[in-house]
Design a protein around this motif. Structure first.
Motif, PDB file in Angstrom:
ATOM      1  N   GLY A  84       7.480  14.703 -97.935  1.00  0.00           N
ATOM      2  CA  GLY A  84       6.686  13.817 -97.094  1.00  0.00           C
ATOM      3  C   GLY A  84       6.927  13.954 -95.609  1.00  0.00           C
ATOM      4  N   LEU A  85       8.020  14.638 -95.227  1.00  0.00           N
ATOM      5  CA  LEU A  85       8.408  14.705 -93.822  1.00  0.00           C
ATOM      6  C   LEU A  85       8.724  16.138 -93.404  1.00  0.00           C
ATOM      7  N   MET A  86       8.463  16.428 -92.147  1.00  0.00           N
ATOM      8  CA  MET A  86       8.844  17.699 -91.540  1.00  0.00           C
ATOM      9  C   MET A  86      10.151  17.486 -90.789  1.00  0.00           C
ATOM     10  N   VAL A  87      10.796  18.588 -90.410  1.00  0.00           N
ATOM     11  CA  VAL A  87      12.031  18.446 -89.645  1.00  0.00           C
ATOM     12  C   VAL A  87      12.110  19.522 -88.567  1.00  0.00           C
ATOM     13  N   GLY A  88      12.596  19.126 -87.383  1.00  0.00           N
ATOM     14  CA  GLY A  88      12.756  20.052 -86.278  1.00  0.00           C
ATOM     15  C   GLY A  88      14.006  19.751 -85.483  1.00  0.00           C
ATOM     16  N   GLY A  89      14.410  20.741 -84.697  1.00  0.00           N
ATOM     17  CA  GLY A  89      15.602  20.594 -83.869  1.00  0.00           C
ATOM     18  C   GLY A  89      16.628  21.643 -84.243  1.00  0.00           C
ATOM     19  N   GLY A  90      16.648  22.754 -83.515  1.00  0.00           N
ATOM     20  CA  GLY A  90      17.618  23.804 -83.798  1.00  0.00           C
ATOM     21  C   GLY A  90      17.312  24.625 -85.034  1.00  0.00           C
ATOM     22  N   ILE A  91      16.031  24.694 -85.425  1.00  0.00           N
ATOM     23  CA  ILE A  91      15.654  25.456 -86.612  1.00  0.00           C
ATOM     24  C   ILE A  91      15.528  26.936 -86.279  1.00  0.00           C
ATOM     25  N   HIS A  92      16.067  27.782 -87.184  1.00  0.00           N
ATOM     26  CA  HIS A  92      15.948  29.239 -87.060  1.00  0.00           C
ATOM     27  C   HIS A  92      15.934  29.820 -88.470  1.00  0.00           C
ATOM     28  N   SER A 111      12.505  26.318 -79.675  1.00  0.00           N
ATOM     29  CA  SER A 111      13.379  27.161 -78.855  1.00  0.00           C
ATOM     30  C   SER A 111      13.592  28.554 -79.429  1.00  0.00           C
ATOM     31  N   TYR A 112      13.604  28.688 -80.753  1.00  0.00           N
ATOM     32  CA  TYR A 112      13.815  30.005 -81.344  1.00  0.00           C
ATOM     33  C   TYR A 112      12.643  30.944 -81.058  1.00  0.00           C
ATOM     34  N   ASP A 116      13.889  32.576 -73.645  1.00  0.00           N
ATOM     35  CA  ASP A 116      13.982  33.228 -72.334  1.00  0.00           C
ATOM     36  C   ASP A 116      12.675  33.134 -71.557  1.00  0.00           C
ATOM     37  N   GLY A 117      12.002  32.000 -71.734  1.00  0.00           N
ATOM     38  CA  GLY A 117      10.807  31.715 -70.957  1.00  0.00           C
ATOM     39  C   GLY A 117       9.521  32.299 -71.488  1.00  0.00           C
ATOM     40  N   LYS A 118       9.594  33.039 -72.601  1.00  0.00           N
ATOM     41  CA  LYS A 118       8.406  33.708 -73.111  1.00  0.00           C
ATOM     42  C   LYS A 118       8.263  33.488 -74.622  1.00  0.00           C
ATOM     43  N   ILE A 119       7.127  33.932 -75.157  1.00  0.00           N
ATOM     44  CA  ILE A 119       6.954  33.899 -76.612  1.00  0.00           C
ATOM     45  C   ILE A 119       7.681  35.103 -77.192  1.00  0.00           C
ATOM     46  N   ALA A 120       8.673  34.829 -78.033  1.00  0.00           N
ATOM     47  CA  ALA A 120       9.417  35.914 -78.691  1.00  0.00           C
ATOM     48  C   ALA A 120       8.689  36.219 -80.002  1.00  0.00           C
ATOM     49  N   TRP A 121       7.729  37.138 -79.924  1.00  0.00           N
ATOM     50  CA  TRP A 121       6.870  37.411 -81.082  1.00  0.00           C
ATOM     51  C   TRP A 121       7.673  37.894 -82.279  1.00  0.00           C
ATOM     52  N   ASN A 122       8.712  38.653 -82.036  1.00  0.00           N
ATOM     53  CA  ASN A 122       9.554  39.135 -83.135  1.00  0.00           C
ATOM     54  C   ASN A 122      10.234  37.957 -83.846  1.00  0.00           C
ATOM     55  N   ASN A 123      10.717  36.993 -83.053  1.00  0.00           N
ATOM     56  CA  ASN A 123      11.337  35.811 -83.649  1.00  0.00           C
ATOM     57  C   ASN A 123      10.319  34.996 -84.432  1.00  0.00           C
ATOM     58  N   LEU A 124       9.118  34.894 -83.896  1.00  0.00           N
ATOM     59  CA  LEU A 124       8.063  34.158 -84.597  1.00  0.00           C
ATOM     60  C   LEU A 124       7.752  34.819 -85.937  1.00  0.00           C
ATOM     61  N   GLU A 125       7.661  36.126 -85.934  1.00  0.00           N
ATOM     62  CA  GLU A 125       7.402  36.841 -87.184  1.00  0.00           C
ATOM     63  C   GLU A 125       8.556  36.674 -88.175  1.00  0.00           C
ATOM     64  N   GLN A 126       9.783  36.617 -87.661  1.00  0.00           N
ATOM     65  CA  GLN A 126      10.939  36.370 -88.535  1.00  0.00           C
ATOM     66  C   GLN A 126      10.853  34.993 -89.188  1.00  0.00           C
ATOM     67  N   MET A 127      10.412  34.004 -88.401  1.00  0.00           N
ATOM     68  CA  MET A 127      10.264  32.652 -88.959  1.00  0.00           C
ATOM     69  C   MET A 127       9.200  32.639 -90.051  1.00  0.00           C
ATOM     70  N   GLY A 147       0.179  21.851 -61.639  1.00  0.00           N
ATOM     71  CA  GLY A 147      -1.155  21.540 -62.128  1.00  0.00           C
ATOM     72  C   GLY A 147      -1.470  22.005 -63.535  1.00  0.00           C
ATOM     73  N   SER A 148      -0.501  22.626 -64.230  1.00  0.00           N
ATOM     74  CA  SER A 148      -0.724  23.106 -65.597  1.00  0.00           C
ATOM     75  C   SER A 148       0.399  22.617 -66.507  1.00  0.00           C
ATOM     76  N   TYR A 149       0.143  22.657 -67.804  1.00  0.00           N
ATOM     77  CA  TYR A 149       1.147  22.253 -68.790  1.00  0.00           C
ATOM     78  C   TYR A 149       1.851  23.489 -69.333  1.00  0.00           C
ATOM     79  N   TYR A 150       3.176  23.457 -69.273  1.00  0.00           N
ATOM     80  CA  TYR A 150       3.988  24.574 -69.752  1.00  0.00           C
ATOM     81  C   TYR A 150       4.892  24.096 -70.894  1.00  0.00           C
ATOM     82  N   ILE A 151       5.039  24.945 -71.901  1.00  0.00           N
ATOM     83  CA  ILE A 151       5.923  24.627 -73.018  1.00  0.00           C
ATOM     84  C   ILE A 151       7.363  24.539 -72.516  1.00  0.00           C
ATOM     85  N   VAL A 152       8.079  23.519 -73.005  1.00  0.00           N
ATOM     86  CA  VAL A 152       9.489  23.341 -72.651  1.00  0.00           C
ATOM     87  C   VAL A 152      10.348  23.437 -73.902  1.00  0.00           C
ATOM     88  N   THR A 153      11.554  23.948 -73.736  1.00  0.00           N
ATOM     89  CA  THR A 153      12.442  24.191 -74.872  1.00  0.00           C
ATOM     90  C   THR A 153      13.786  23.501 -74.661  1.00  0.00           C
TER      91      THR A 153
END
Length: 258
Positions: A84-92, A111-112, A116-127, A147-153
């Motif tokens: 019923g619930l999702m979980v986040g915070g330090g997931i890898h 964050s995973y 380093d300020g960018k989308i780590a596509w390799n890490n995303l594929e690992q997830m 004036g824009s919204y940026y993702i924060v980690t």
């Protein structure tokens, strides 16, 4: 628009905090509410009302002296409401399956993937390989800059170079089941929604997005429905009576058709 409940855990306790105040150093945060109830209480309440898709967020880093207490609370809540619930915070990839086995429907990652300020596509594929697209939620929590919204980690403390825009959202949706977006600058302030961000997110059709941040009244809830064109789900935190606020939990469910 569905209501998506939350269980935010910091220093081993269920809390509502001012999002932008969170600091790893000294395990500090400006607190709106510290519950006398544990995370399991809230998980059972949400289960009783049949509310799916809520999120548990661990607000301590793994090296914090409080992390084990926070983790224990999260695991007990997942056990109380399996699926019923999702979980986040330090997931890898190395710990994600542990949370799924404990009862999480999805794992939430920031964050995973945004490293380093960018989308780590390799890490995303690992997830995706670790848990599957259908069990992965990307947390695109963001703050406004220039004036824009940026993702924060890193518990909303670090800006990335990744700007929230339709092209980015369209690309990322191919890797996950839904998005969770905290408007960090208004998170925990119950001061009204980030209309510009809501309008931007609403450009995404036929993809689940949960918006959190700034809802402080039933008028805000209706404004979110209108500005979000009914496409966004909503989390209400500090303003909810469960967390010391004035918005009645049952009425929020009624408005959201649950």
């Amino acid at each position: 628009m569905r209501f998506r409940p939350c269980i935010d855990i910091h220093n081993g306790k269920v809390k509502q905090i001012v999002g932008g105040s969170l600091k790893d150093e000294g395990n500090q945060a400006s607190e709106n509410f510290v519950s006398q109830q544990d995370a399991t209480f809230y998980a059972r309440l949400y289960r009783k009302h049949g509310i799916h898709g809520g999120h548990i967020i661990l607000l301590n880093p793994a090296d914090s002296e409080y992390y084990q207490k926070t983790l224990s609370q999260a695991m007990e809540a997942l056990s109380a409401y399996p699926g019923g619930l999702m979980v986040g915070g330090g997931i890898h990839p190395d710990n994600a399956k542990e949370f799924l086995k404990a009862g999480a429907s999805h794992v939430i990652v920031t964050s995973y993937v945004f490293k380093d300020g960018k989308i780590a596509w390799n890490n995303l594929e690992q997830m995706v390989r670790a848990v599957g697209k259908e069990r992965l939620v990307l947390d695109l929590s963001c703050r406004k800059k220039d004036g824009s919204y940026y993702i924060v980690t890193d518990r909303w403390q670090k800006f990335t170079d990744v700007r929230i825009e339709v092209e980015v959202l369209e690309k990322l949706r191919g890797y996950c089941d839904e998005f969770l977006v905290h408007a960090v600058d208004v998170e925990g302030k119950a001061s009204g929604i980030e209309r510009e961000l809501v309008r931007l997110l609403a450009k995404m059709e036929d993809f689940p997005i949960t918006y959190a941040g700034g809802v402080g009244s039933f008028e805000d809830l209706e404004e979110l429905r209108k500005e979000g064109m009914g496409r966004l789900d909503v989390t209400v935190g500090s303003a909810l009576d469960l967390f010391g606020g004035s918005m009645r939990f049952e009425k929020v469910l009624e408005i959201c058709g649950q």
